[in-house]
Design a protein around this motif. Structure first.
Motif, PDB file in Angstrom:
ATOM      1  N   SER A  16       0.835  -1.204   0.000  1.00  0.00           N
ATOM      2  CA  SER A  16       0.000   0.000   0.000  1.00  0.00           C
ATOM      3  C   SER A  16       0.869   1.253   0.000  1.00  0.00           C
ATOM      4  CB  SER A  16      -0.921   0.011   1.212  1.00  0.00           C
ATOM      5  OG  SER A  16      -1.825  -1.080   1.166  1.00  0.00           O
ATOM      6  N   LEU A  17       1.943   1.210   0.767  1.00  0.00           N
ATOM      7  CA  LEU A  17       2.857   2.355   0.829  1.00  0.00           C
ATOM      8  C   LEU A  17       3.576   2.545  -0.504  1.00  0.00           C
ATOM      9  CD1 LEU A  17       4.180   4.595   2.465  1.00  0.00           C
ATOM     10  CD2 LEU A  17       5.782   2.897   3.373  1.00  0.00           C
ATOM     11  N   SER A  20       1.431   4.277  -2.925  1.00  0.00           N
ATOM     12  CA  SER A  20       0.807   5.500  -2.428  1.00  0.00           C
ATOM     13  C   SER A  20       1.347   6.712  -3.197  1.00  0.00           C
ATOM     14  CB  SER A  20       1.076   5.664  -0.931  1.00  0.00           C
ATOM     15  OG  SER A  20       2.438   6.013  -0.713  1.00  0.00           O
ATOM     16  N   ASN A  21       0.830   7.881  -2.846  1.00  0.00           N
ATOM     17  CA  ASN A  21       1.253   9.114  -3.503  1.00  0.00           C
ATOM     18  C   ASN A  21       1.981  10.035  -2.523  1.00  0.00           C
ATOM     19  OD1 ASN A  21       1.595  10.957  -5.556  1.00  0.00           O
ATOM     20  ND2 ASN A  21      -0.465  11.816  -5.424  1.00  0.00           N
ATOM     21  N   CYS A  22       2.594   9.447  -1.494  1.00  0.00           N
ATOM     22  CA  CYS A  22       3.302  10.259  -0.512  1.00  0.00           C
ATOM     23  C   CYS A  22       4.774  10.401  -0.885  1.00  0.00           C
ATOM     24  CB  CYS A  22       3.166   9.668   0.893  1.00  0.00           C
ATOM     25  SG  CYS A  22       3.961   8.071   1.104  1.00  0.00           S
ATOM     26  N   LYS A  25       8.111   7.585  -0.496  1.00  0.00           N
ATOM     27  CA  LYS A  25       7.440   6.305  -0.254  1.00  0.00           C
ATOM     28  C   LYS A  25       8.379   5.123  -0.461  1.00  0.00           C
ATOM     29  CE  LYS A  25       5.548   6.334  -4.966  1.00  0.00           C
ATOM     30  NZ  LYS A  25       4.307   6.352  -5.758  1.00  0.00           N
ATOM     31  N   GLY A 183      -2.213   3.897  -6.746  1.00  0.00           N
ATOM     32  CA  GLY A 183      -2.798   3.415  -5.506  1.00  0.00           C
ATOM     33  C   GLY A 183      -4.304   3.576  -5.455  1.00  0.00           C
TER      34      GLY A 183
END
Length: 205
Positions: A16-17, A20-22, A25, A183
């Motif tokens: 999931s990480l 993700s769009n962080c 990551k 994601g």
């Protein structure tokens, strides 16, 4: 025997990480992969040695119940090298990171360790995780660059809403297109993602 649920849950957290769009990551997912490997081998050892005391990472790998010697076993050598990279990132160079492919490689290696310690885990994974790992494998060092490009284009061009579904007036349409947004559909739309993988000819993982 398949891996305990908390190990599979930890793997899903890493995936999931990764999608993700962080920011950073890949760095975070890479570090969690190292933790996942250590937790997995500890759990394997504790099956036969419930009172396992403190052990260093290379000692865990070389334990007879794991047999992934960091100087003798190819997989053990790879995950030990990743562990050293992780230590450097955590303790010596906080600004250091890894790229997307390096992170994908670490995820695939972690899955290999889980399967080594708990045979049958991969076959028992939920379909959404199997499809997600197939995408990760495509973007690892094992993937085909032409298929990477073609799959990325297919993800962007795919009509995710369908022909009949229209956005509400106040909605903003975000296309998964660029990988930063994947994601949104991986793994929730895993069946459709699998269709796209098959269309491109990406081999099963």
């Amino acid at each position: 025997m398949a891996a305990p649920r908390y190990i599979v849950d930890a793997l899903e957290c890493v995936l999931s990480l990764y999608f993700s769009n962080c920011r950073h990551k890949e760095r975070a997912a890479f570090i969690l992969c190292d933790e996942l490997v250590e937790v997995t081998v500890r759990e394997k050892i504790k099956i036969g040695t419930p009172t396992l005391g403190p052990m260093k990472f290379h000692q865990l790998l070389g334990h007879p119940q794991v047999s992934l010697g960091h100087t003798t076993h190819p997989l053990g050598m790879v995950v030990h090298a990743s562990h050293r990279t992780r230590n450097d990132m955590q303790h010596n160079n906080p600004a250091a990171t890894v790229d997307s492919q390096h992170c994908a490689d670490a995820i695939i290696d972690a899955v290999a360790v889980i399967e080594h310690c708990f045979a049958g885990t991969r076959a028992a994974l939920p379909d959404r995780l199997k499809v997600t790992l197939r995408v990760v494998h495509l973007y690892s060092q094992h993937g085909d660059q032409r298929q990477q490009s073609e799959f990325g284009n297919t993800m962007q061009a795919h009509q995710w809403r369908g022909d009949r579904e229209r956005a509400r007036q106040e909605e903003v349409i975000i296309a998964p297109g660029p990988r930063a947004n994947w994601g949104l559909v991986i793994p929730s739309e895993y069946a459709r993602v699998e269709e796209l993988l098959n269309r491109v000819g990406v081999p099963p993982f």
